[in-house]
Each structure stands twice: as C-alpha cells, then as structure tokens.
Design a protein around this motif. Structure first.
Motif, PDB file in Angstrom:
ATOM      1  N   LEU A 428       0.829  -1.204   0.000  1.00  0.00           N
ATOM      2  CA  LEU A 428       0.000   0.000   0.000  1.00  0.00           C
ATOM      3  C   LEU A 428       0.869   1.262   0.000  1.00  0.00           C
ATOM      4  CD1 LEU A 428      -2.700   1.554   0.411  1.00  0.00           C
ATOM      5  CD2 LEU A 428      -2.397   1.204   2.859  1.00  0.00           C
ATOM      6  N   LEU A 429       1.951   1.224   0.757  1.00  0.00           N
ATOM      7  CA  LEU A 429       2.832   2.396   0.869  1.00  0.00           C
ATOM      8  C   LEU A 429       3.471   2.709  -0.487  1.00  0.00           C
ATOM      9  CD1 LEU A 429       4.461   1.462   4.297  1.00  0.00           C
ATOM     10  CD2 LEU A 429       2.448   2.888   3.873  1.00  0.00           C
ATOM     11  N   SER A 430       3.816   1.648  -1.214  1.00  0.00           N
ATOM     12  CA  SER A 430       4.398   1.862  -2.550  1.00  0.00           C
ATOM     13  C   SER A 430       3.348   2.444  -3.488  1.00  0.00           C
ATOM     14  CB  SER A 430       4.908   0.542  -3.133  1.00  0.00           C
ATOM     15  OG  SER A 430       5.917   0.040  -2.313  1.00  0.00           O
ATOM     16  N   GLN A 431       2.142   1.923  -3.416  1.00  0.00           N
ATOM     17  CA  GLN A 431       1.073   2.452  -4.290  1.00  0.00           C
ATOM     18  C   GLN A 431       0.839   3.933  -4.024  1.00  0.00           C
ATOM     19  OE1 GLN A 431      -2.696   0.389  -4.804  1.00  0.00           O
ATOM     20  NE2 GLN A 431      -1.780  -1.477  -4.020  1.00  0.00           N
ATOM     21  N   LEU A 432       0.899   4.309  -2.755  1.00  0.00           N
ATOM     22  CA  LEU A 432       0.646   5.711  -2.394  1.00  0.00           C
ATOM     23  C   LEU A 432       1.868   6.601  -2.612  1.00  0.00           C
ATOM     24  CD1 LEU A 432      -1.320   5.252   0.957  1.00  0.00           C
ATOM     25  CD2 LEU A 432      -2.157   6.514  -1.006  1.00  0.00           C
ATOM     26  N   ARG A 433       3.001   5.966  -2.898  1.00  0.00           N
ATOM     27  CA  ARG A 433       4.299   6.641  -3.046  1.00  0.00           C
ATOM     28  C   ARG A 433       4.700   7.386  -1.769  1.00  0.00           C
ATOM     29  NH1 ARG A 433       2.351   7.303  -8.340  1.00  0.00           N
ATOM     30  NH2 ARG A 433       3.641   6.179  -9.827  1.00  0.00           N
ATOM     31  N   VAL A 434       4.446   6.727  -0.661  1.00  0.00           N
ATOM     32  CA  VAL A 434       4.801   7.309   0.626  1.00  0.00           C
ATOM     33  C   VAL A 434       6.269   6.981   0.919  1.00  0.00           C
ATOM     34  CG1 VAL A 434       4.441   6.926   3.107  1.00  0.00           C
ATOM     35  CG2 VAL A 434       2.484   7.278   1.627  1.00  0.00           C
ATOM     36  N   GLU A 435       7.032   7.968   1.359  1.00  0.00           N
ATOM     37  CA  GLU A 435       8.456   7.731   1.646  1.00  0.00           C
ATOM     38  C   GLU A 435       8.623   6.921   2.918  1.00  0.00           C
ATOM     39  OE1 GLU A 435      10.734  11.326   1.863  1.00  0.00           O
ATOM     40  OE2 GLU A 435      10.250  11.859  -0.209  1.00  0.00           O
ATOM     41  N   ARG A 436       9.664   6.089   2.924  1.00  0.00           N
ATOM     42  CA  ARG A 436       9.931   5.263   4.089  1.00  0.00           C
ATOM     43  C   ARG A 436      11.313   5.493   4.665  1.00  0.00           C
ATOM     44  NH1 ARG A 436       7.430   1.179   0.474  1.00  0.00           N
ATOM     45  NH2 ARG A 436       7.227   3.077  -0.734  1.00  0.00           N
ATOM     46  N   ASN A 437      11.489   5.095   5.928  1.00  0.00           N
ATOM     47  CA  ASN A 437      12.798   5.148   6.565  1.00  0.00           C
ATOM     48  C   ASN A 437      13.584   3.896   6.164  1.00  0.00           C
ATOM     49  OD1 ASN A 437      12.329   7.538   8.259  1.00  0.00           O
ATOM     50  ND2 ASN A 437      10.805   6.240   9.257  1.00  0.00           N
ATOM     51  N   VAL A 438      14.876   3.866   6.508  1.00  0.00           N
ATOM     52  CA  VAL A 438      15.680   2.693   6.124  1.00  0.00           C
ATOM     53  C   VAL A 438      15.144   1.407   6.750  1.00  0.00           C
ATOM     54  CG1 VAL A 438      17.926   3.626   5.449  1.00  0.00           C
ATOM     55  CG2 VAL A 438      17.353   3.416   7.874  1.00  0.00           C
ATOM     56  N   ASN A 439      14.487   1.513   7.900  1.00  0.00           N
ATOM     57  CA  ASN A 439      13.963   0.291   8.546  1.00  0.00           C
ATOM     58  C   ASN A 439      12.556  -0.069   8.033  1.00  0.00           C
ATOM     59  OD1 ASN A 439      12.293   2.146   9.736  1.00  0.00           O
ATOM     60  ND2 ASN A 439      12.859   1.675  11.843  1.00  0.00           N
TER      61      ASN A 439
END
Ligand SMILES: Cc1cc2nc3c(=O)[nH]c(=O)nc-3n(C[C@H](O)[C@H](O)[C@H](O)COP(=O)(O)OP(=O)(O)OC[C@H]3O[C@@H](n4cnc5c(N)ncnc54)[C@H](O)[C@@H]3O)c2cc1C
Ligand code: SF4
Length: 494
Positions: A428-439
């Motif tokens: 879901l996070l990829s679909q929304l293009r939400v940035e993530r931390n290294v963890n």
C-alpha cells in the motif's frame, strides 16, 4: 492526596488471577476481579507526588518509562481512594480514549517510573485503571456521545488497531465524518487478532467499537485499501487519509530447515487461533493445533508468552520457550537499570505460570541460540539443534559467543517463531508513493505525522515500528489533532 500515610500502611496488591491449573481449561479472562475496598486501598498508596514521574512518558535506554498518554494518575488514584468513582472515570478518559485496553494489557511503564518504586513496590496503577473503567461500564456511565454537528469533512483511516480507533474517536468528536477501513473480518487490529482471548477478551474490544459506531464512525471490514478499495478512490472520496496499518511483517529466522512443515511464525498461530475460536469455538479446525505435540517457542518476549498460553490450552505434549538472553535478576540493577527506567527484570508472566502448572516447571531455557531445524523424511520438523551463548557488551556493541560443549537436540513437532517484527507491509505504501525510513517504517515526524504525500498522515506501529498499545493510542490522538488542523486550519484537539 488520599491518605498521607497510605504508602507506609498498605502493601501493594494487584488484581488477582484465576488458578492456573483451572484457567488453562478455558479461554476466559485469566484474571479475577478485585473488590472495591481493596482497590481503594491501592489508591491510598499513591503519594500524589509534586512531580508525578508516573504520568510523563519517555524512552530511557530505548525502553518506555512513565505513561506516554500523560494519564492523570495521582488525580484518579486519589478519587478512587475517596470512593468518587464517576469522577475518577472522567479523569481516566481525559487522556485516554480506551482505558480498558491499557488497564488490561499495558505493561505499565507508569509503574516503572512511580516514585514509590524507588524503595517499595510501586502503586498498582494498572489495577486501579482497570477497576475504574469496569465500574464505569457496570454502572452505564460510559455512553455514546456523538458530536452535535458535522463539519462536512471526510477522513479515511486505514487500519482499526488502537491507533486507528483512537484517531477515529478524536476526529469524530470534532464533527468529521470518519470511515475506518479494516482488511480483517473483525475490528481491533492486534487487540483482536494478536493479544489472545484469555488476556484481552474480544467482547471488551467489541463493547468499545459498538460505542464508536453509535457515535457515528463507519467501519468497513473485509476491505483492504490498495486491493479491495483502490488508493485513487480513497484520495478522491476523502479529504484526508490516516495510515494506521501496524507493523506485523515478522523478522525472518535465517536458520537451516526454516521451511520445514511445522515451523510457523507466532502471528499465524495466534491470529488463526483467535479467529477459529471466535468463529466456531475451535470446531472449524482452521488453526494450527499444538495438541499432543512437542512445542518449541523461539523468543522470550510477550508474543512468545502468548504462544505458550495458547499451546497449553491446545493440550500440547511438551513446551519449551527459548530466550537468547541470560536469565535476569528479579531485582532492578541499581547501576545499569536504575529508577525511573523501566525495570528490566526476570518476570513470571501468565503463560509461564500456566505452563508450570501443567508441565511441572517454568518452560523457559535461557541463553539458547537456535542453530538449525531438522526434519523427517516427509519434510516435517523433527528436532531443533541449539547451543548456549554468552552475551557481553564491548563499547556498547553486543557480542555473542557460543559456549563449546553446550550443544543440544530438542524433539519438536511444532516450532513457533516469535523473534519480533521487521516493520509495516509495503504494498500500500508503494502504491501511495509514501516515503519510508531505512527500517521500512513510514517517514512522518513525531508530533506532525505528515507523510510526503499531501493530505496523507501516518501514526502508530506503521510509523514507529512494533510498539505498545499505549503508544498507539497516544499517536492516534495526536495524529487526529494534526489532521484536524490540516482540515480546518486550527484545532482544539489535545
Ligand atoms: C502477539 C502480540 C501481543 C501483544 N501484546 C501486547 C500487550 O500485551 N500490551 C501492549 O501494550 N502491546 C502489545 N502488543 C503490541 C500492540 O498490540 C501494538 O503495538 C498495537 O496494536 C499497534 O497498534 P496499531 O493500531 O498501530 O496497529 P495494529 O494493532 O497492528 O492494527 C493495524 C490494523 O491495520 C490493518 N491493515 C493493515 N493494512 C491494511 C490495509 N491496506 N487496508 C485495511 N486494513 C489494513 C490490519 O489488518 C490491522 O488490523 C502486542 C503485539 C503482538 C504482535
Ligand atoms: S509517581 Fe507513584 S506515588 Fe507518585 S503520583 Fe505517580 S503513582 Fe502516585
């Protein structure tokens, strides 16, 4: 302050527990209620400190101590002592939407920071909290309070765990129309499908969810955002989105034989068990059974303990829990782990007592490292090979050494891996293009909760990694405040 000398006169007493050998025959709450008088005496032990360290939550040495919700503990402890239960209930709800969840399942970091704990057992804060909220429900004091008017703004919350529920409750209170999406068939997140029934019964979660529904919050279960409900539709249909999807991707155990049949992850075991229990009282057979099996639980934390308590109720043949750490002292180390840090001590939790009552001894084996899993000809787990380890720290770095001659082979028919969680699911996070931390957690600053995507917020385990109910409620409340500010330009939410 209730009774000036209370802390000198009375001993700490916690809510009771049902006899372990009896309770393992059912899935009911393992605790036993305490009478009002005894709870009031516990309230009298609170010293109403000028600086009540119990109610200030923070991380010390990487562990939470004090209450992250800033619960008004000395106030409600005093009110309980005086028998003013209804007033105490108001105070308990003042900082916490769901004191029943924390009163039951919180590890009580507040007690770790209680001033009385410097030289005496701390105030039994969690026991008092639970008694207050139970009295509130018994007397019908907790009623739905829908908002008087609506703002016309629509908010979608992804995930119905404590973060999503707290955010929904707060946003609904100020008049926004809130829809909570949940991919499971029941609401509650890990309150429902993580923590087992005998620790946090589902009817307690359902009771609160019913109130939220009556207040106007909509729940869409069996609906996975990004799969059953496209992200484009969420963005189009709602003015703001809060991601509260948790962090239950398990940490992989990279050991030979990990793909053998009978080697499972704890969450699969616990989730399936609760679902089958609630659906059919375990008659549908849709769960991993430990019956008559030699069970090994890998991981010495709370999830591992929940696995013990579940396996015991299945009538397993034998049960062992591996902890990679050495056995801790029963007392806080005044130098390495002083007050007000959360005490890192040897604890005997409900699952350990239950296993001991049935199998004759504490099920734990300490300082044990799993080397490999070995299967039979059918590809089913047969044994677990281990070695004992010694852990030391050099310049803050952990060094683990195997102890020669301590190799051991354990018979096993079922292995439950409970070694922690890696982070949130990514699809879901990829679909929304939400940035993530290294963890792999979502990038959203604490206190602000905004992601890089306009109108999309994130809180709870999905933002901070696997944590505690109390942090989830805290972040749920705070993200609601920031979301309200975003929608209205200002906010009155705390
Ligand atoms: C076995 C276990 C026992 C625990 N015991 C305790 C305890 O005793 N005390 C304590 O304080 N903490 C405990 N914890 C930790 C605590 O439960 C969590 O920190 C807390 O539940 C996190 O809340 P959350 O709302 O952020 O996430 P969760 O409770 O994980 O809820 C997230 C929800 O989002 C849903 N979801 C995810 N993605 C989507 C999507 N795309 N669409 C729709 N829905 C979605 C999930 O199905 C889930 O229901 C335990 C954790 C585990 C695993
Ligand atoms: S620190 Fe302990 S004694 Fe002091 S106010 Fe808090 S609960 Fe009461």
């Amino acid at each position: 302050m209730g009774k000036r000398t209370g802390f000198m006169e009375y001993k700490r007493k916690d809510r009771g527990e049902r006899e372990p050998s009896v309770r393992v025959r059912d899935w009911e709450d393992y605790t036993a209620p305490m009478n009002d008088k005894d709870v009031q005496i516990q309230g009298a032990r609170c010293m109403s400190c000028g600086v009540p360290t119990c109610h200030i939550g923070m991380e010390l040495n990487g562990v939470t101590t004090g209450c992250p919700l800033n619960h008004l503990i000395p106030e409600w402890a005093d009110l309980v002592y005086k028998g003013q239960w209804k007033e105490a209930l108001k105070r308990a709800h003042n900082k916490n939407n769901f004191p029943e969840f924390t009163g039951i399942a919180c590890p009580a970091p507040c007690e770790g920071a209680c001033v009385l704990g410097i030289n005496e057992p701390p105030v039994a804060i969690r026991t008092i909290e639970r008694a207050i909220v139970e009295k509130g429900f018994e007397n019908g004091w907790i009623k739905p309070t829908p908002p008087i008017s609506r703002t016309g703004k629509r908010v979608a919350i992804v995930g119905s765990g404590p973060t999503g529920l707290a955010a929904a409750a707060q946003l609904n209170k100020v008049g926004h129309s809130v829809t909570v999406f949940e991919r499971d068939d029941r609401v509650g997140g890990l309150l429902t499908y993580g923590i087992p029934e005998m620790k946090l019964p589902y009817h307690i979660v359902e009771r609160r969810v019913n109130l939220l529904k009556q207040e106007g919050i909509k729940f869409k279960t069996n609906t996975e955002v990004g799969l059953d409900y496209p992200v484009e539709k969420v963005s189009a249909d709602y003015d703001a989105v809060i991601l509260a999807g948790g962090a239950t991707v398990h940490r992989e155990m990279e050991v030979e034989g990990g793909n053998l049949e009978g080697v499972c992850y704890a969450m699969d075991f616990l989730h399936q068990n609760t679902k089958s229990l609630l659906d059919s009282d375990l008659t549908d057979g849709n769960y991993i059974s430990a019956e008559d099996k030699n069970v090994i639980v890998i991981g010495g934390g709370d999830t591992g303990t929940d696995c013990l308590a579940t396996a015991i109720r299945h009538n397993c043949k034998s049960l062992v829990q591996f902890d990679i750490y050495e056995k801790k002292s029963t007392k806080r180390n005044e130098h390495g782990n002083p007050w007000p840090q959360y005490p890192i001590i040897h604890r005997i939790e409900y699952g350990h007592k239950e296993a001991a009552s049935k199998l004759g001894k504490d099920p734990r084996a300490f300082a044990v490292l799993t080397k490999k899993f070995v299967g039979d000809e059918q590809g089913h787990i047969k044994e677990v090979h281990t070695v004992n380890v010694r852990t030391r720290y050099e310049q803050g770095k952990r060094i683990r050494e195997e102890i020669p001659g301590t190799e051991k082979i354990w018979p096993a028919d079922l292995v439950l891996i409970a070694i922690g969680f890696q982070g949130p699911e990514q699809a879901l996070l990829s679909q929304l293009r939400v940035e993530r931390n290294v963890n792999s957690t979502v990038k959203a600053t604490y206190g602000d909760y905004r992601t890089n995507v306009e109108g999309v917020f994130c809180a709870g385990d999905m933002r901070r990694g696997q944590s505690l109910i109390v942090w989830a409620i805290h972040e749920g409340r705070e993200v609601a405040r920031e979301c309200d500010r975003y929608l209205m330009g200002e906010t009155d939410l705390p």
